[in-house]
Design a protein around this motif. Structure first.
Motif, PDB file in Angstrom:
ATOM      1  N   LEU A  79      22.019  19.962  69.789  1.00  0.00           N
ATOM      2  CA  LEU A  79      21.350  21.187  68.545  1.00  0.00           C
ATOM      3  C   LEU A  79      20.428  22.459  69.189  1.00  0.00           C
ATOM      4  O   LEU A  79      20.538  23.218  68.712  1.00  0.00           O
ATOM      5  N   THR A 120      25.271  23.344  64.727  1.00  0.00           N
ATOM      6  CA  THR A 120      24.152  22.557  64.781  1.00  0.00           C
ATOM      7  C   THR A 120      24.075  21.695  63.293  1.00  0.00           C
ATOM      8  O   THR A 120      24.265  20.951  63.227  1.00  0.00           O
ATOM      9  N   SER A 144      27.201  18.220  63.795  1.00  0.00           N
ATOM     10  CA  SER A 144      26.248  18.093  64.401  1.00  0.00           C
ATOM     11  C   SER A 144      26.000  17.254  64.191  1.00  0.00           C
ATOM     12  O   SER A 144      25.534  16.084  64.456  1.00  0.00           O
ATOM     13  N   VAL A 145      24.399  18.025  62.966  1.00  0.00           N
ATOM     14  CA  VAL A 145      24.271  17.479  62.669  1.00  0.00           C
ATOM     15  C   VAL A 145      24.071  16.031  61.351  1.00  0.00           C
ATOM     16  O   VAL A 145      23.996  14.540  61.386  1.00  0.00           O
ATOM     17  N   ASN A 171      24.330  12.111  61.889  1.00  0.00           N
ATOM     18  CA  ASN A 171      23.340  10.991  60.804  1.00  0.00           C
ATOM     19  C   ASN A 171      23.975   9.999  60.308  1.00  0.00           C
ATOM     20  O   ASN A 171      24.196   9.003  59.813  1.00  0.00           O
TER      21      ASN A 171
END
Length: 123
Positions: free
Chosen positions: A54, A30, A33-34, A38
């Motif tokens: 997510l 997660t 992935s963020v 971003n």
């Protein structure tokens, strides 16, 4: 933290270690992935897909944890309840036996210490 959990395995039970490593991996996935999300500007449909990407590991992690942990927890709860009631039953038996012995002892003391008992003993 994931490497530490995988190498040291701090928990006694294998499934506790597995669940912890699995949850840490979901958190790492997660987090990565963020970070990936971003850095770019996405359209709304792509953001929705990333949102589900997510959410999916978190839901999957919860389901796996429940499948592994709940049966063991219910088993331990059942055993604890059995022990509680067996100890309670033993305590009631001990209390009943103790109260009968106390009652018998108090009758003996009362009959021996009663003023009328002296008259009965003298006659």
């Amino acid at each position: 933290m994931l490497v530490y959990m995988a190498v040291v395995r701090p928990f006694k039970k294998k499934y506790d270690n597995f669940i912890n490593i699995f949850n840490e991996a979901a958190i790492v996935f997660t987090f990565i992935s963020v970070i990936a999300m971003n850095n770019y500007t996405f359209s709304v449909p792509v953001i929705k897909v990333w949102g589900w990407i997510l959410i999916a590991p978190v839901i999957f992690s919860l389901i796996v944890t429940w499948i592994i942990v709940l049966p063991g927890t219910f088993k331990e709860l059942k055993e604890s309840i059995k022990k509680l009631f067996s100890k309670k039953g033993d305590a009631e038996k001990i209390e009943l036996k103790t109260s009968k012995e106390t009652a018998n002892n108090s009758k003996e003391i009362t009959s021996a210490g009663h003023p009328n008992s002296l008259k009965n003993a003298a006659s």
